[in-house]
Design an enzyme around this catalytic site. Sequence first.
Site, PDB file in Angstrom:
ATOM      1  N   CYS A  10       0.845  -1.202   0.000  1.00 33.63           N
ATOM      2  CA  CYS A  10       0.000   0.000   0.000  1.00 33.63           C
ATOM      3  C   CYS A  10       0.882   1.255   0.000  1.00 33.63           C
ATOM      4  O   CYS A  10       2.094   1.190   0.178  1.00 33.63           O
ATOM      5  CB  CYS A  10      -0.925   0.001   1.215  1.00 33.63           C
ATOM      6  SG  CYS A  10      -0.049   0.107   2.794  1.00 33.63           S
ATOM      7  N   CYS A  13       2.926   1.678   3.148  1.00 32.45           N
ATOM      8  CA  CYS A  13       4.043   0.736   3.212  1.00 32.45           C
ATOM      9  C   CYS A  13       5.220   1.260   2.385  1.00 32.45           C
ATOM     10  O   CYS A  13       6.375   1.200   2.814  1.00 32.45           O
ATOM     11  CB  CYS A  13       3.619  -0.634   2.710  1.00 32.45           C
ATOM     12  SG  CYS A  13       2.266  -1.370   3.648  1.00 32.45           S
TER      13      CYS A  13
END
Length: 78
Positions: A10, A13
């Site tokens: 994501c 991240c």
Amino acid sequence: MNIKVLGTGCTNCKKLEANAKEAVKELGLDNVTIEKVEDIPSIMKYGVMKTPALVIDEQVKVMGKVAKTDEIKKLIQK
């Protein structure tokens, strides 16, 4: 030193991974490996329930948030 960024890919991240790389660069460390761990079974082995997470030398240091570069630098220096 081994740093792992746990997350499924994501935006948060990716930002945590970028912050970790910047922290290592700012500290001038060259003996550090940064690894991205995206598979769920491997993430679960660390007991992480919320991503992104930051693991330094096999210890979960941050979970469920994007740590800023300065915060990561402090964690590395401990």
